[in-house]
Design a protein around this motif. Structure first.
Motif, PDB file in Angstrom:
ATOM      1  N   GLY A  43       3.932  52.580  38.185  1.00 21.54           N
ATOM      2  CA  GLY A  43       4.922  52.486  39.234  1.00 21.54           C
ATOM      3  C   GLY A  43       4.548  51.461  40.281  1.00 21.54           C
ATOM      4  N   PRO A  44       5.417  51.244  41.276  1.00 25.21           N
ATOM      5  CA  PRO A  44       6.649  52.000  41.563  1.00 25.21           C
ATOM      6  C   PRO A  44       7.747  51.709  40.547  1.00 25.21           C
ATOM      7  CG  PRO A  44       6.489  50.098  43.006  1.00 25.21           C
ATOM      8  CD  PRO A  44       5.198  50.144  42.235  1.00 25.21           C
ATOM      9  N   ASP A  45       8.973  52.144  40.869  1.00 24.65           N
ATOM     10  CA  ASP A  45      10.096  51.960  39.961  1.00 24.65           C
ATOM     11  C   ASP A  45      10.250  50.489  39.579  1.00 24.65           C
ATOM     12  OD1 ASP A  45      10.587  54.621  40.299  1.00 24.65           O
ATOM     13  OD2 ASP A  45      12.547  54.400  41.249  1.00 24.65           O
ATOM     14  N   ARG A  46      10.686  50.283  38.356  1.00 26.92           N
ATOM     15  CA  ARG A  46      11.105  48.959  37.892  1.00 26.92           C
ATOM     16  C   ARG A  46      12.621  48.944  37.922  1.00 26.92           C
ATOM     17  NH1 ARG A  46      13.068  47.399  32.631  1.00 26.92           N
ATOM     18  NH2 ARG A  46      12.332  45.383  31.831  1.00 26.92           N
ATOM     19  N   LEU A  47      13.214  47.953  38.604  1.00 26.83           N
ATOM     20  CA  LEU A  47      14.662  47.883  38.750  1.00 26.83           C
ATOM     21  C   LEU A  47      15.125  46.491  38.338  1.00 26.83           C
ATOM     22  CD1 LEU A  47      17.265  49.288  39.729  1.00 26.83           C
ATOM     23  CD2 LEU A  47      16.742  48.453  42.034  1.00 26.83           C
ATOM     24  N   HIS A  48      15.914  46.425  37.256  1.00 36.17           N
ATOM     25  CA  HIS A  48      16.407  45.161  36.732  1.00 36.17           C
ATOM     26  C   HIS A  48      17.931  45.142  36.753  1.00 36.17           C
ATOM     27  CE1 HIS A  48      12.816  43.561  34.137  1.00 36.17           C
ATOM     28  NE2 HIS A  48      12.420  43.989  35.321  1.00 36.17           N
ATOM     29  N   LEU A  49      18.495  43.966  37.021  1.00 35.30           N
ATOM     30  CA  LEU A  49      19.898  43.687  36.758  1.00 35.30           C
ATOM     31  C   LEU A  49      19.962  43.130  35.340  1.00 35.30           C
ATOM     32  CD1 LEU A  49      22.862  43.279  37.716  1.00 35.30           C
ATOM     33  CD2 LEU A  49      22.151  41.036  38.568  1.00 35.30           C
ATOM     34  N   ILE A  50      20.746  43.766  34.479  1.00 30.48           N
ATOM     35  CA  ILE A  50      20.808  43.379  33.070  1.00 30.48           C
ATOM     36  C   ILE A  50      22.249  43.009  32.730  1.00 30.48           C
ATOM     37  CG2 ILE A  50      20.424  44.098  30.685  1.00 30.48           C
ATOM     38  CD1 ILE A  50      18.368  46.074  31.683  1.00 30.48           C
ATOM     39  N   ALA A  51      22.416  41.825  32.168  1.00 33.70           N
ATOM     40  CA  ALA A  51      23.751  41.342  31.790  1.00 33.70           C
ATOM     41  C   ALA A  51      23.762  41.007  30.306  1.00 33.70           C
ATOM     42  CB  ALA A  51      24.137  40.118  32.611  1.00 33.70           C
ATOM     43  N   LEU A  84      14.523  42.758  39.872  1.00 36.39           N
ATOM     44  CA  LEU A  84      14.718  42.884  41.317  1.00 36.39           C
ATOM     45  C   LEU A  84      13.532  43.582  41.976  1.00 36.39           C
ATOM     46  CD1 LEU A  84      18.485  43.932  41.337  1.00 36.39           C
ATOM     47  CD2 LEU A  84      17.525  41.633  41.614  1.00 36.39           C
ATOM     48  N   VAL A  85      13.025  44.627  41.330  1.00 39.84           N
ATOM     49  CA  VAL A  85      11.823  45.329  41.785  1.00 39.84           C
ATOM     50  C   VAL A  85      10.965  45.559  40.548  1.00 39.84           C
ATOM     51  CG1 VAL A  85      10.883  47.392  42.882  1.00 39.84           C
ATOM     52  CG2 VAL A  85      13.109  46.506  43.615  1.00 39.84           C
ATOM     53  N   THR A  86       9.696  45.195  40.626  1.00 37.13           N
ATOM     54  CA  THR A  86       8.833  45.375  39.465  1.00 37.13           C
ATOM     55  C   THR A  86       7.396  45.524  39.926  1.00 37.13           C
ATOM     56  OG1 THR A  86       8.291  44.508  37.261  1.00 37.13           O
ATOM     57  CG2 THR A  86       8.514  42.893  39.053  1.00 37.13           C
ATOM     58  N   ASN A  87       6.509  45.719  38.968  1.00 33.43           N
ATOM     59  CA  ASN A  87       5.078  45.827  39.244  1.00 33.43           C
ATOM     60  C   ASN A  87       4.338  45.446  37.971  1.00 33.43           C
ATOM     61  OD1 ASN A  87       3.884  48.405  37.782  1.00 33.43           O
ATOM     62  ND2 ASN A  87       5.948  48.957  38.500  1.00 33.43           N
ATOM     63  N   MET A 142       7.921  40.774  32.941  1.00 32.25           N
ATOM     64  CA  MET A 142       9.028  39.967  33.447  1.00 32.25           C
ATOM     65  C   MET A 142       8.928  39.910  34.963  1.00 32.25           C
ATOM     66  SD  MET A 142      12.354  41.090  31.225  1.00 32.25           S
ATOM     67  CE  MET A 142      12.390  41.017  29.443  1.00 32.25           C
ATOM     68  N   ALA A 143       8.423  38.813  35.474  1.00 39.61           N
ATOM     69  CA  ALA A 143       8.194  38.686  36.910  1.00 39.61           C
ATOM     70  C   ALA A 143       9.508  38.486  37.645  1.00 39.61           C
ATOM     71  CB  ALA A 143       7.266  37.510  37.185  1.00 39.61           C
ATOM     72  N   ALA A 144       9.550  38.986  38.884  1.00 42.80           N
ATOM     73  CA  ALA A 144      10.712  38.755  39.738  1.00 42.80           C
ATOM     74  C   ALA A 144      10.780  37.281  40.110  1.00 42.80           C
ATOM     75  CB  ALA A 144      10.631  39.624  40.981  1.00 42.80           C
ATOM     76  N   GLY A 145      11.992  36.825  40.401  1.00 41.76           N
ATOM     77  CA  GLY A 145      12.186  35.442  40.809  1.00 41.76           C
ATOM     78  C   GLY A 145      12.663  34.534  39.708  1.00 41.76           C
ATOM     79  N   SER A 146      12.733  35.051  38.477  1.00 51.48           N
ATOM     80  CA  SER A 146      13.221  34.266  37.347  1.00 51.48           C
ATOM     81  C   SER A 146      14.344  35.005  36.641  1.00 51.48           C
ATOM     82  CB  SER A 146      12.100  33.974  36.344  1.00 51.48           C
ATOM     83  OG  SER A 146      11.173  33.060  36.855  1.00 51.48           O
ATOM     84  N   LEU A 147      15.155  34.250  35.934  1.00 45.04           N
ATOM     85  CA  LEU A 147      16.158  34.808  35.038  1.00 45.04           C
ATOM     86  C   LEU A 147      15.559  34.739  33.639  1.00 45.04           C
ATOM     87  CD1 LEU A 147      19.954  34.161  35.046  1.00 45.04           C
ATOM     88  CD2 LEU A 147      18.686  34.001  32.913  1.00 45.04           C
ATOM     89  N   TRP A 148      15.543  35.865  32.954  1.00 43.11           N
ATOM     90  CA  TRP A 148      14.891  35.992  31.652  1.00 43.11           C
ATOM     91  C   TRP A 148      15.920  36.257  30.566  1.00 43.11           C
ATOM     92  CZ3 TRP A 148       9.401  36.214  30.975  1.00 43.11           C
ATOM     93  CH2 TRP A 148       8.659  36.180  32.156  1.00 43.11           C
ATOM     94  N   ARG A 149      15.609  35.817  29.355  1.00 44.87           N
ATOM     95  CA  ARG A 149      16.412  36.153  28.183  1.00 44.87           C
ATOM     96  C   ARG A 149      15.611  37.061  27.265  1.00 44.87           C
ATOM     97  NH1 ARG A 149      15.250  32.409  24.236  1.00 44.87           N
ATOM     98  NH2 ARG A 149      13.905  34.139  23.598  1.00 44.87           N
ATOM     99  N   LEU A 150      16.243  38.117  26.806  1.00 35.02           N
ATOM    100  CA  LEU A 150      15.651  39.017  25.817  1.00 35.02           C
ATOM    101  C   LEU A 150      16.522  39.008  24.576  1.00 35.02           C
ATOM    102  CD1 LEU A 150      13.686  41.340  24.961  1.00 35.02           C
ATOM    103  CD2 LEU A 150      15.291  42.921  26.036  1.00 35.02           C
ATOM    104  N   THR A 151      15.879  38.989  23.413  1.00 34.74           N
ATOM    105  CA  THR A 151      16.613  39.115  22.152  1.00 34.74           C
ATOM    106  C   THR A 151      16.487  40.563  21.692  1.00 34.74           C
ATOM    107  OG1 THR A 151      16.076  36.827  21.599  1.00 34.74           O
ATOM    108  CG2 THR A 151      16.863  38.228  19.802  1.00 34.74           C
ATOM    109  N   PRO A 152      17.411  41.440  22.095  1.00 33.85           N
ATOM    110  CA  PRO A 152      17.213  42.879  21.873  1.00 33.85           C
ATOM    111  C   PRO A 152      17.425  43.327  20.439  1.00 33.85           C
ATOM    112  CG  PRO A 152      19.310  42.492  22.931  1.00 33.85           C
ATOM    113  CD  PRO A 152      18.630  41.156  22.847  1.00 33.85           C
ATOM    114  N   SER A 153      17.902  42.420  19.573  1.00 34.73           N
ATOM    115  CA  SER A 153      18.032  42.780  18.169  1.00 34.73           C
ATOM    116  C   SER A 153      16.685  42.743  17.454  1.00 34.73           C
ATOM    117  CB  SER A 153      19.030  41.848  17.471  1.00 34.73           C
ATOM    118  OG  SER A 153      18.630  40.487  17.618  1.00 34.73           O
ATOM    119  N   GLN A 154      15.629  42.290  18.156  1.00 37.42           N
ATOM    120  CA  GLN A 154      14.269  42.358  17.638  1.00 37.42           C
ATOM    121  C   GLN A 154      13.578  43.606  18.206  1.00 37.42           C
ATOM    122  OE1 GLN A 154      13.172  40.136  15.325  1.00 37.42           O
ATOM    123  NE2 GLN A 154      15.240  39.335  15.428  1.00 37.42           N
TER     124      GLN A 154
END
Length: 291
Positions: free
Chosen positions: A182-190, A144-147, A161-173
């Protein structure tokens, strides 16, 4: 079950993917700009920054707030992830555009949160889901907010991870995150469970030119110089600063898995600080535990 992307999402253009990182992080779809703007406005207007959790994973400066969790009270400050069917928190009830977007995805959610990473902050190299390996689950990021200085490090590469896309992360790696200027990085994580709807959404993982940049290998001279600087800090009594100097090498060089933790162990072995050696060996085992 739905087999197409929801109205709020349009398929992104396929770019020249990078096989070495594509299995760990990838774009899945482009998002409508208006949807992102509405969610960004709601997130920035949230009445709380959240709480600092999972302190052993970070330098400080990483705040999370739950939008869907397993709290009977709907408390958005209950941010410890676990399995189950989540319910909206009181914060999500104040974010109607975000709630509509999540609902439009039609996914089987495990947990949803806002994550804020302040400037000069780090999430150290780690794995997630070590305690939750029995069920197939995936993590989605909506920036949502990044730099440009807010990057994910994985597989010896730096990924923004650029804004404007939905990304997948494999967090078990093994991976880490930093926001150096900065500024703050703000992500919605599901965090979601795998089902037919998720498989349709994730059918075209890809990266574009410039998404992933290889980190350089550390030379023997660079390694010796880094250990020397850390040793000088430790001798002056700045042990934590010495350790963080070595931890940050993960974000600069393509180290072998756990290489930054091994550098710290080597530092303390040279100091004959046996308790610190044991502490960092245990930290490496904990943070990089395999599912």
């Amino acid at each position: 079950m739905a087999t197409t992307l929801p109205a709020a999402v349009t398929t992104a253009q396929t770019g020249p993917g990078r096989a070495e990182v594509l299995g760990q992080v990838a774009r899945l779809a482009d998002l409508e700009e208006s949807a992102v703007e509405q969610m960004r406005a709601e997130a920035l207007a949230a009445p709380t920054r959240g709480v600092v959790a999972y302190g052993e994973y970070q330098s400080g400066g990483w705040w999370t707030t739950a939008l869907m969790n397993h709290s009977d009270s709907g408390d958005p400050h209950d941010v410890v992830i676990g399995d189950g069917r989540p319910q909206p928190t009181s914060l999500l009830e104040e974010m109607p555009a975000t709630a509509r977007f999540l609902d439009s995805l039609g996914l089987n959610f495990m947990y949803v949160r806002l994550a804020r990473l302040e400037p000069h902050s780090y999430l150290w190299e780690h794995r997630d889901y070590a305690e939750l390996w029995e069920t197939d689950r995936h993590r989605l990021h909506i920036p949502l907010v990044t730099n440009p200085s807010a990057v994910l490090i994985t597989a010896g590469a730096r990924v923004h991870m650029a804004a404007g896309s939905l990304w997948r992360l494999t967090p078990s790696q093994a991976h880490g995150v930093c926001n150096t200027t900065g500024p703050d990085r703000l992500h919605l994580i599901a965090d979601v469970y795998a089902d037919d709807t998720y498989q349709a959404l994730a059918a075209r993982p890809h990266l574009r030119d410039g998404d992933a940049v290889d980190l350089p290998e550390m030379t023997s001279a660079e390694r010796a110089g880094l250990l020397e600087r850390a040793g000088q800090l430790a001798e002056l009594g700045f042990t934590e600063a010495a350790e963080q100097t070595l931890l940050r090498a993960f974000y600069t060089y393509a180290l072998p898995e756990g290489g930054a933790y091994d550098l710290i162990t080597e530092l303390h072995e040279a100091r004959r600080a046996d308790a610190d050696v044991s502490r960092w060996r245990a930290a490496k085992a904990h943070l990089l535990a395999r599912p």
